[in-house]
Write an enzyme that holds these catalytic residues in place. Structure first.
Site, PDB file in Angstrom:
ATOM      1  CB  SER A 263      -0.948  -0.043   1.211  1.00  0.00           C
ATOM      2  OG  SER A 263      -1.934   0.945   1.128  1.00  0.00           O
TER       3      SER A 263
ATOM      4  CG  ASP B 166       7.318   4.894 -11.785  1.00  0.00           C
ATOM      5  OD1 ASP B 166       7.957   3.833 -11.925  1.00  0.00           O
ATOM      6  OD2 ASP B 166       6.078   4.973 -11.968  1.00  0.00           O
TER       7      ASP B 166
ATOM      8  CE  LYS C 222      -5.708  -2.818  -0.103  1.00  0.00           C
ATOM      9  NZ  LYS C 222      -5.986  -1.401  -0.427  1.00  0.00           N
TER      10      LYS C 222
END
Length: 420
Positions: free
Chosen positions: A283, A294, A308
């Protein structure tokens, strides 16, 4: 609930009265099918059930079949949900989910009863006290584990193909989520352990960053971090990324679509960072590690994360009942999702003790896993206790090969920056 049923019956009666071919109306045909199932259960099920009981059971089963995080909350469970989100309760200190159809520990939270009892990420919970979990819902499992502080609970877990019994004493879960350590022999590296993303993470991180002196790099340890508050994950990203996209949320309802961007003020944009993750990172910790990956702001080391990345909303039906429903998914800056996929590290490093795949319960095919665990329920042999986990301290750093790899990678980054 009776009003809904009465409305359906009135619609059906109206349509029949108008001689309309109801088979051409798929939606109405589905309503009729539902009513037929209700009628069959009401008349033929082995135990007598009231109409309210039948509808409630069908709703619970139907909503939970959507995904592991959606559920119908009846009066009792809705009340418990409010207590869980707004008040204190006695718990174990573990975050759980359904994985491959079985109850699985995402991760234990540092310094909680479950952590001290030796519960680990990836453990399959086979029994709660004397009740098997295989045919229970996630909500049902959570209810059994929650209770008054000071009371005892017995778990039977499966780890690496072995059945283990664990006794845990429930407690009020209060955790210091951010801790800093000075690594022995590496005084120029700041090691920060974040065990969960509670409301104090960003404030604690800022205090650490503001007082740091003579540190050339940071290791942020998110291993076994089950997540937490979204605003704390975003705040953490914003501390180290000075512009551009941090995260997006997208669902069917466009009103739920949002994108969050970084702010340049107060950003620590030059200090090298390595982040540690594993299968217990979920999460919010995946949002942070995936976002930093990224944006090429950190090197991610360890094992693939849990996966998740969905958003749940509590939608009240009336004053005492509600639906907890998955309404959207999170997307990282590159546009990829982490839901059921997770974050793959830049450098994959297994723990020092590697268990062969064929010995791990989680590596059995999903179609075979439940049968395997049902067989485990029939056997009586199990270990009596679990060896307690040890906290990461200076003296055990050299035995933690994932952390050691992080140190080596960070020092290489520091050296390369000197040559720029």
């Amino acid at each position: 609930m009776r009003r809904i049923l009465l409305s359906i019956l009135l619609i059906i009666s109206f349509v029949n009265a108008k001689n309309v071919d109801i088979t051409k109306n798929a939606r109405l045909a589905d309503y009729i099918k539902f009513m037929k199932v209700v009628n069959i259960i009401e008349n033929y099920y082995v135990e007598p059930l009231t109409l309210d009981q039948i509808i409630e059971k069908l709703l619970k089963g139907g909503v939970s079949a959507l995904d592991p995080h959606s559920s119908f909350e009846d009066k009792k469970s809705y009340k418990s949900l409010k207590v869980m989100t707004n008040g204190e309760f006695g718990g174990l200190g573990i975050v759980i989910s359904m994985k491959k159809g079985v109850l699985t520990v995402i991760s234990p939270i540092d310094d909680t009863p479950a952590y001290r009892a030796g519960i680990k990420a990836g453990d399959i919970i086979l029994k709660i006290n004397d009740k098997a979990t295989l045919d229970m819902t996630l909500d049902g499992d959570i209810k059994l584990m929650r209770g008054k502080p000071g009371t005892k609970i017995n778990l039977t877990i499966v780890r690496n193909g072995k059945k283990i019994k664990v006794k845990i004493i429930r407690a009020i879960i209060k955790v210091k989520s951010v801790k800093e350590y000075t690594l022995k022999n590496y005084p120029d590296i700041e090691y920060i352990r974040i065990s969960s993303f509670d409301k104090n993470v960003v404030t604690s991180l800022k205090m650490i960053m503001n007082k740091m002196r003579n540190k050339k790099g940071i290791i942020i340890d998110l291993r076994n971090n089950p997540g937490g508050l979204l605003n704390q994950a975003l705040g953490t990203l914003d501390m180290f990324i000075d512009d551009g996209k941090l995260l997006s949320e997208k669902g069917r309802d466009k009103r739920n679509n949002r994108t969050w961007y970084a702010h340049s003020a107060g950003t620590y944009k030059n200090i090298p960072i390595v982040i540690l993750v594993n299968g217990g990172s979920a999460s919010a910790s995946e949002i942070v590690s995936g976002g930093m990956q990224d944006r090429k702001r950190a090197v991610i080391i360890g094992e693939k994360t849990f996966g998740k990345g969905s958003v749940q909303a509590i939608i009240p039906i009336n004053k005492s009942e509600a639906v907890r429903l998955t309404i959207a998914k999170y997307y990282l800056p590159s546009g990829r999702t982490i839901q059921a996929v997770g974050v793959t590290p830049d450098i994959v490093v297994k723990p020092a003790k590697i268990v062969p795949l064929e010995n791990s319960g989680l590596d059995i095919k999903e179609s075979e896993l439940k049968d395997h665990l049902k067989a485990e329920l029939k056997t009586k042999k199990s270990n009596k206790k679990v060896i307690n986990n040890k906290k990461i301290k200076e003296k055990v750093v050299d035995k933690d090969n994932q952390l050691q790899t992080a140190v080596s990678a960070l020092k290489a980054i520091i050296i390369s920056k000197k040559g720029e």
